[in-house]
Design a protein around this motif. Structure first.
Motif, PDB file in Angstrom:
ATOM      1  N   SER A   2      31.829  39.779  44.357  1.00  0.00           N
ATOM      2  CA  SER A   2      32.328  40.685  43.326  1.00  0.00           C
ATOM      3  C   SER A   2      33.009  41.883  43.940  1.00  0.00           C
ATOM      4  N   HIS A   3      33.798  42.594  43.114  1.00  0.00           N
ATOM      5  CA  HIS A   3      34.467  43.801  43.602  1.00  0.00           C
ATOM      6  C   HIS A   3      33.448  44.835  44.057  1.00  0.00           C
ATOM      7  N   ALA A   4      32.341  44.977  43.330  1.00  0.00           N
ATOM      8  CA  ALA A   4      31.326  45.964  43.693  1.00  0.00           C
ATOM      9  C   ALA A   4      30.684  45.611  45.024  1.00  0.00           C
ATOM     10  N   THR A   5      30.401  44.307  45.233  1.00  0.00           N
ATOM     11  CA  THR A   5      29.803  43.876  46.495  1.00  0.00           C
ATOM     12  C   THR A   5      30.763  44.091  47.649  1.00  0.00           C
ATOM     13  N   THR A   6      32.047  43.771  47.390  1.00  0.00           N
ATOM     14  CA  THR A   6      33.059  43.993  48.426  1.00  0.00           C
ATOM     15  C   THR A   6      33.154  45.459  48.800  1.00  0.00           C
ATOM     16  N   ALA A   7      33.146  46.336  47.794  1.00  0.00           N
ATOM     17  CA  ALA A   7      33.235  47.770  48.058  1.00  0.00           C
ATOM     18  C   ALA A   7      32.048  48.256  48.864  1.00  0.00           C
ATOM     19  N   THR A   8      30.863  47.763  48.521  1.00  0.00           N
ATOM     20  CA  THR A   8      29.663  48.185  49.244  1.00  0.00           C
ATOM     21  C   THR A   8      29.721  47.737  50.692  1.00  0.00           C
ATOM     22  N   HIS A 269      43.182  63.434  39.529  1.00  0.00           N
ATOM     23  CA  HIS A 269      44.526  62.860  39.614  1.00  0.00           C
ATOM     24  C   HIS A 269      44.557  61.629  40.518  1.00  0.00           C
ATOM     25  N   ALA A 270      43.940  61.708  41.676  1.00  0.00           N
ATOM     26  CA  ALA A 270      43.898  60.556  42.591  1.00  0.00           C
ATOM     27  C   ALA A 270      42.648  59.734  42.301  1.00  0.00           C
ATOM     28  N   GLY A 271      42.511  59.325  41.055  1.00  0.00           N
ATOM     29  CA  GLY A 271      41.302  58.637  40.630  1.00  0.00           C
ATOM     30  C   GLY A 271      41.051  57.341  41.371  1.00  0.00           C
ATOM     31  N   TYR A 272      42.106  56.626  41.744  1.00  0.00           N
ATOM     32  CA  TYR A 272      41.900  55.348  42.427  1.00  0.00           C
ATOM     33  C   TYR A 272      41.288  55.528  43.808  1.00  0.00           C
ATOM     34  N   ILE A 273      41.355  56.752  44.340  1.00  0.00           N
ATOM     35  CA  ILE A 273      40.712  57.048  45.616  1.00  0.00           C
ATOM     36  C   ILE A 273      39.275  57.497  45.413  1.00  0.00           C
ATOM     37  N   ALA A 278      35.828  52.023  39.248  1.00  0.00           N
ATOM     38  CA  ALA A 278      36.383  52.097  37.894  1.00  0.00           C
ATOM     39  C   ALA A 278      37.846  51.669  37.876  1.00  0.00           C
ATOM     40  N   TYR A 279      38.625  52.151  38.824  1.00  0.00           N
ATOM     41  CA  TYR A 279      40.053  51.831  38.834  1.00  0.00           C
ATOM     42  C   TYR A 279      40.305  50.389  39.248  1.00  0.00           C
ATOM     43  N   ASN A 280      39.512  49.865  40.163  1.00  0.00           N
ATOM     44  CA  ASN A 280      39.685  48.455  40.527  1.00  0.00           C
ATOM     45  C   ASN A 280      39.405  47.541  39.342  1.00  0.00           C
ATOM     46  N   THR A 281      38.437  47.916  38.520  1.00  0.00           N
ATOM     47  CA  THR A 281      38.156  47.142  37.311  1.00  0.00           C
ATOM     48  C   THR A 281      39.337  47.204  36.349  1.00  0.00           C
ATOM     49  N   ILE A 282      39.919  48.392  36.191  1.00  0.00           N
ATOM     50  CA  ILE A 282      41.093  48.545  35.326  1.00  0.00           C
ATOM     51  C   ILE A 282      42.246  47.687  35.846  1.00  0.00           C
ATOM     52  N   LEU A 283      42.507  47.766  37.139  1.00  0.00           N
ATOM     53  CA  LEU A 283      43.607  47.000  37.719  1.00  0.00           C
ATOM     54  C   LEU A 283      43.355  45.496  37.590  1.00  0.00           C
ATOM     55  N   ASP A 284      42.145  45.064  37.889  1.00  0.00           N
ATOM     56  CA  ASP A 284      41.835  43.646  37.835  1.00  0.00           C
ATOM     57  C   ASP A 284      41.946  43.112  36.410  1.00  0.00           C
ATOM     58  N   THR A 285      41.414  43.850  35.453  1.00  0.00           N
ATOM     59  CA  THR A 285      41.491  43.431  34.057  1.00  0.00           C
ATOM     60  C   THR A 285      42.941  43.328  33.592  1.00  0.00           C
ATOM     61  N   PHE A 286      43.744  44.328  33.954  1.00  0.00           N
ATOM     62  CA  PHE A 286      45.152  44.324  33.557  1.00  0.00           C
ATOM     63  C   PHE A 286      45.903  43.178  34.234  1.00  0.00           C
ATOM     64  N   CYS A 287      45.623  42.957  35.503  1.00  0.00           N
ATOM     65  CA  CYS A 287      46.289  41.862  36.221  1.00  0.00           C
ATOM     66  C   CYS A 287      45.947  40.513  35.601  1.00  0.00           C
ATOM     67  N   ARG A 288      44.686  40.289  35.282  1.00  0.00           N
ATOM     68  CA  ARG A 288      44.280  39.007  34.713  1.00  0.00           C
ATOM     69  C   ARG A 288      44.908  38.779  33.341  1.00  0.00           C
ATOM     70  N   ALA A 289      45.001  39.830  32.550  1.00  0.00           N
ATOM     71  CA  ALA A 289      45.674  39.706  31.253  1.00  0.00           C
ATOM     72  C   ALA A 289      47.156  39.399  31.442  1.00  0.00           C
ATOM     73  N   SER A 290      47.774  40.010  32.451  1.00  0.00           N
ATOM     74  CA  SER A 290      49.184  39.741  32.731  1.00  0.00           C
ATOM     75  C   SER A 290      49.379  38.324  33.253  1.00  0.00           C
ATOM     76  N   ASP A 291      48.452  37.859  34.107  1.00  0.00           N
ATOM     77  CA  ASP A 291      48.496  36.469  34.557  1.00  0.00           C
ATOM     78  C   ASP A 291      48.481  35.512  33.373  1.00  0.00           C
ATOM     79  N   ALA A 292      47.557  35.763  32.455  1.00  0.00           N
ATOM     80  CA  ALA A 292      47.397  34.870  31.304  1.00  0.00           C
ATOM     81  C   ALA A 292      48.640  34.868  30.413  1.00  0.00           C
ATOM     82  N   SER A 293      49.192  36.048  30.176  1.00  0.00           N
ATOM     83  CA  SER A 293      50.374  36.117  29.322  1.00  0.00           C
ATOM     84  C   SER A 293      51.595  35.516  29.980  1.00  0.00           C
ATOM     85  N   ALA A 294      51.572  35.474  31.344  1.00  0.00           N
ATOM     86  CA  ALA A 294      52.694  34.875  32.079  1.00  0.00           C
ATOM     87  C   ALA A 294      52.558  33.362  32.210  1.00  0.00           C
ATOM     88  N   GLY A 295      51.422  32.828  31.733  1.00  0.00           N
ATOM     89  CA  GLY A 295      51.254  31.392  31.764  1.00  0.00           C
ATOM     90  C   GLY A 295      50.327  30.872  32.824  1.00  0.00           C
TER      91      GLY A 295
END
Length: 300
Positions: A2-8, A269-273, A278-295
């Motif tokens: 998981s992302h959390a395990t990777t971060a740790t 402002h530099a929240g991703y740092i 939290a930001y990795n979850t936002i990015l991952d969720t958005f990417c997966r939704a974009s993947d799905a909409s792209a087919g």
């Protein structure tokens, strides 16, 4: 993993050691013009590439925690904008967003990236918006993180005063001085010392000429105008304690773009740092939704 395990697993290592896993590369985008960048390349992934554009006081290395967390499932690319790192500056002394967007297109062409999820942080959002407006078919999703709107629609005296104040600060302090005096403004009071050190590290490595050109870009740009022309998937996220691109201003841009909008608690402002989970979850969720909409149905 998981992302959390990777971060740790990586968090105990010094950030410079961590970023060394993603060494700077260079690619020619035109005769005598190069772009430097870093990447995490998940071999054989069918997911859309994720392209990350940094802000005015940063660089490609600032995204190391996103490389670590998201690079296991997709190709993740972050450039040093023109005039940053080893990237060749744009030609204009007082550039506009399309100057940078043209280099972005050439860079993606050189790397064989036909379509991507595009993320812009702060000034990077201005470049991302201009690119998306000019090349909508190449952007499956546009995520703006603490976006700077630019001063292109402001009164001329406002644009001039904002530009000249930042240029004077650069001339008086230099990169090291900017890093010492300005880096704290990038973070919330909740940021740990590692995040503060990393923001300083990145800011101290700006190239004065490139930063000056980016200052002109900020004065000239009008992100809102570009967002009105892009009709694809857009989302906006901002730290709840961002004192640079205020949540109210970011919410206005989200309304203009007809985008989803969220604030991240205890982040500046530099929240991703400072709040990578939290930001990795936002990015991952958005990417997966974009993947799905792209087919890419496996990512639904």
């Amino acid at each position: 993993m998981s992302h959390a395990t990777t971060a740790t697993a990586h968090a105990a290592l010094p950030l410079e050691t961590r970023v060394a896993r993603f060494p700077a590369k260079q690619v020619a985008v035109a005769p005598q013009h190069i772009v430097s960048y870093r990447e995490a390349d998940s071999a054989h992934s069918v997911a859309l590439p994720l392209v990350l554009l940094h802000g005015i006081g940063s660089g490609a290395a600032s995204w190391v925690q996103q490389f670590e967390a998201l690079g296991a499932t997709r190709r993740v690319l972050a450039w040093d904008a023109p005039g940053y790192g080893e990237s060749t500056p744009v030609a204009a002394a007082s550039p506009v967003a399309s100057d940078y967007a043209s280099v972005l297109k050439a860079w993606l062409d050189a790397l064989g990236v036909a379509r991507c999820v595009l993320v812009g942080h702060s000034l990077g959002a201005i470049v991302a918006g201009a690119f998306a407006a000019a090349n909508p078919a190449r952007v499956a999703g546009l995520l703006l993180v603490s976006p700077a709107g630019g001063y292109g629609a402001a009164e001329p005296d406002v644009r001039t005063s904002k530009r000249d104040a930042r240029l004077a600060m650069l001339a008086g302090l230099g990169p090291a001085g900017l890093a010492e005096t300005r880096s704290a403004n990038m973070l919330s009071p909740h940021a740990d010392e590692a995040a503060r050190d990393w923001v300083r590290w990145n800011m101290s490595r700006i190239v004065p000429h490139g930063y000056a050109q980016a200052t002109h870009l900020l004065a000239n740009a009008d992100l809102a105008a570009d967002l009105t022309t892009f009709t694809g998937r857009v989302a906006v996220a901002v730290g709840a304690e961002d004192g640079i691109t205020l949540p109210t201003a970011c919410a206005r841009l989200a309304r203009i773009a007809r985008a989803s909008f969220q604030t991240v608690p205890r982040a500046g402002h530099a929240g991703y740092i400072e709040a990578p989970t939290a930001y990795n979850t936002i990015l991952d969720t958005f990417c997966r939704a974009s993947d799905a909409s792209a087919g890419n149905r496996s990512f639904e």
